[in-house]
Motif scaffolding. Structure first.
Motif, PDB file in Angstrom:
ATOM      1  N   TRP A 100       0.855  -1.184   0.000  1.00  0.00           N
ATOM      2  CA  TRP A 100       0.000   0.000   0.000  1.00  0.00           C
ATOM      3  C   TRP A 100       0.892   1.234   0.000  1.00  0.00           C
ATOM      4  N   GLU A 101       0.512   2.231  -0.790  1.00  0.00           N
ATOM      5  CA  GLU A 101       1.218   3.506  -0.826  1.00  0.00           C
ATOM      6  C   GLU A 101       0.292   4.550  -0.204  1.00  0.00           C
ATOM      7  N   VAL A 102       0.740   5.109   0.917  1.00  0.00           N
ATOM      8  CA  VAL A 102      -0.036   6.120   1.625  1.00  0.00           C
ATOM      9  C   VAL A 102       0.584   7.471   1.312  1.00  0.00           C
ATOM     10  N   ASP A 103      -0.207   8.342   0.691  1.00  0.00           N
ATOM     11  CA  ASP A 103       0.249   9.682   0.326  1.00  0.00           C
ATOM     12  C   ASP A 103      -0.296  10.706   1.313  1.00  0.00           C
ATOM     13  N   VAL A 104       0.619  11.429   1.959  1.00  0.00           N
ATOM     14  CA  VAL A 104       0.273  12.499   2.889  1.00  0.00           C
ATOM     15  C   VAL A 104       0.620  13.801   2.186  1.00  0.00           C
ATOM     16  N   PHE A 105      -0.397  14.558   1.850  1.00  0.00           N
ATOM     17  CA  PHE A 105      -0.216  15.777   1.072  1.00  0.00           C
ATOM     18  C   PHE A 105       0.162  16.954   1.952  1.00  0.00           C
ATOM     19  N   ALA A 106       0.926  17.860   1.377  1.00  0.00           N
ATOM     20  CA  ALA A 106       1.326  19.108   2.029  1.00  0.00           C
ATOM     21  C   ALA A 106       0.964  20.248   1.069  1.00  0.00           C
ATOM     22  N   GLY A 107       1.382  21.435   1.393  1.00  0.00           N
ATOM     23  CA  GLY A 107       1.156  22.568   0.492  1.00  0.00           C
ATOM     24  C   GLY A 107      -0.318  22.843   0.278  1.00  0.00           C
ATOM     25  N   ALA A 108      -0.718  23.019  -0.970  1.00  0.00           N
ATOM     26  CA  ALA A 108      -2.088  23.393  -1.317  1.00  0.00           C
ATOM     27  C   ALA A 108      -3.123  22.376  -0.857  1.00  0.00           C
ATOM     28  N   HIS A 109      -2.716  21.129  -0.623  1.00  0.00           N
ATOM     29  CA  HIS A 109      -3.666  20.067  -0.249  1.00  0.00           C
ATOM     30  C   HIS A 109      -3.346  19.467   1.120  1.00  0.00           C
ATOM     31  N   ASP A 110      -2.754  20.289   1.981  1.00  0.00           N
ATOM     32  CA  ASP A 110      -2.388  19.851   3.324  1.00  0.00           C
ATOM     33  C   ASP A 110      -3.610  19.260   4.028  1.00  0.00           C
ATOM     34  N   GLY A 111      -3.425  18.096   4.643  1.00  0.00           N
ATOM     35  CA  GLY A 111      -4.519  17.450   5.364  1.00  0.00           C
ATOM     36  C   GLY A 111      -5.119  16.270   4.624  1.00  0.00           C
ATOM     37  N   LEU A 112      -4.897  16.184   3.331  1.00  0.00           N
ATOM     38  CA  LEU A 112      -5.417  15.066   2.553  1.00  0.00           C
ATOM     39  C   LEU A 112      -4.469  13.876   2.690  1.00  0.00           C
ATOM     40  N   VAL A 113      -5.028  12.702   3.014  1.00  0.00           N
ATOM     41  CA  VAL A 113      -4.252  11.467   3.115  1.00  0.00           C
ATOM     42  C   VAL A 113      -5.025  10.386   2.370  1.00  0.00           C
ATOM     43  N   VAL A 114      -4.394   9.793   1.363  1.00  0.00           N
ATOM     44  CA  VAL A 114      -5.021   8.718   0.595  1.00  0.00           C
ATOM     45  C   VAL A 114      -4.086   7.519   0.538  1.00  0.00           C
ATOM     46  N   ALA A 115      -4.680   6.341   0.379  1.00  0.00           N
ATOM     47  CA  ALA A 115      -3.911   5.109   0.249  1.00  0.00           C
ATOM     48  C   ALA A 115      -4.291   4.445  -1.064  1.00  0.00           C
ATOM     49  N   GLU A 116      -3.281   3.962  -1.788  1.00  0.00           N
ATOM     50  CA  GLU A 116      -3.494   3.270  -3.053  1.00  0.00           C
ATOM     51  C   GLU A 116      -2.864   1.895  -2.977  1.00  0.00           C
ATOM     52  N   VAL A 117      -3.474   0.957  -3.674  1.00  0.00           N
ATOM     53  CA  VAL A 117      -2.892  -0.368  -3.800  1.00  0.00           C
ATOM     54  C   VAL A 117      -2.927  -0.728  -5.280  1.00  0.00           C
ATOM     55  N   GLU A 118      -1.763  -1.120  -5.821  1.00  0.00           N
ATOM     56  CA  GLU A 118      -1.689  -1.525  -7.223  1.00  0.00           C
ATOM     57  C   GLU A 118      -1.995  -3.005  -7.320  1.00  0.00           C
ATOM     58  N   LEU A 119      -2.710  -3.371  -8.374  1.00  0.00           N
ATOM     59  CA  LEU A 119      -3.188  -4.733  -8.559  1.00  0.00           C
ATOM     60  C   LEU A 119      -2.639  -5.338  -9.843  1.00  0.00           C
ATOM     61  N   GLU A 120      -2.643  -6.658  -9.903  1.00  0.00           N
ATOM     62  CA  GLU A 120      -2.229  -7.379 -11.112  1.00  0.00           C
ATOM     63  C   GLU A 120      -3.342  -7.390 -12.155  1.00  0.00           C
ATOM     64  N   HIS A 121      -4.610  -7.466 -11.701  1.00  0.00           N
ATOM     65  CA  HIS A 121      -5.757  -7.445 -12.618  1.00  0.00           C
ATOM     66  C   HIS A 121      -6.918  -6.733 -11.936  1.00  0.00           C
ATOM     67  N   ASP A 122      -7.870  -6.258 -12.722  1.00  0.00           N
ATOM     68  CA  ASP A 122      -8.925  -5.405 -12.178  1.00  0.00           C
ATOM     69  C   ASP A 122      -9.976  -6.144 -11.349  1.00  0.00           C
ATOM     70  N   ARG A 123      -9.972  -7.468 -11.325  1.00  0.00           N
ATOM     71  CA  ARG A 123     -10.914  -8.228 -10.500  1.00  0.00           C
ATOM     72  C   ARG A 123     -10.293  -8.670  -9.169  1.00  0.00           C
ATOM     73  N   GLU A 124      -9.053  -8.293  -8.958  1.00  0.00           N
ATOM     74  CA  GLU A 124      -8.356  -8.643  -7.722  1.00  0.00           C
ATOM     75  C   GLU A 124      -9.007  -7.904  -6.544  1.00  0.00           C
TER      76      GLU A 124
END
Length: 164
Positions: A100-124
């Motif tokens: 999982w990649e957790v992005d903690v934003f600063a600057g213009a979008h300070d306070g936004l935190v999102v998590a992404e997970v990359e998959l091998e296929h779209d039904r995963e």
């Protein structure tokens, strides 16, 4: 051709911080931005630069091409980017056999935190960590492209939530 297949979630707690394996600081800007394609430059840890082309969007998938470029060129391109330059720290967190990649934003979008997970296929269907909240996959308001090319004040008017 590389495919990017990912799911994105808002983050509702900081418990993920106990499991960080790596982090990097990013600055990124969009040179070109359209509804189904973009050209982005990203500076990582003030040490290297990447140029990324993303095209199309079918379900969770899109075509992605990424190239290393000289740091000086990347810095010059970021300075000429459209809209906001994205500033964020990305943390790698392992959960349930997935990175999982957790992005903690600063600057213009300070306070936004999102998590992404990359998959091998779209039904995963990866197991969801307890620290993720509402899924925002496909909600363009949470895409880096939208965040870079939209005014931060518009986020509140357009209903962008910084909370899970």
């Amino acid at each position: 051709m590389a495919k990017e297949i990912e799911r994105k979630f808002l983050v509702r707690s900081d418990t993920w911080r106990q499991h960080i394996s790596k982090s990097s600081c990013f600055q990124q800007g969009y040179i070109l931005s359209d509804t189904d394609r973009s050209l982005r430059v990203r500076i990582r840890d003030k040490a290297d630069a990447l140029l990324t082309v993303k095209i199309g969007h079918v379900g969770l998938s899109r075509d992605e091409f990424e190239y290393e470029i000289p740091l000086a060129d990347g810095l010059e391109m970021v300075a000429m980017a459209q809209g906001n330059v994205i500033e964020k720290t990305r943390y790698n967190v392992e959960y349930g056999g997935y990175l999982w990649e957790v992005d903690v934003f600063a600057g213009a979008h300070d306070g936004l935190v999102v998590a992404e997970v990359e998959l091998e296929h779209d039904r995963e269907d990866p197991p969801l960590p307890p620290w993720v909240g509402r899924e925002v996959t496909g909600d363009q308001r949470y895409s880096n492209q939208w965040l870079a090319t939209s005014a931060p004040q518009a986020e509140r008017r357009n209903g962008l939530s910084l909370k899970a």
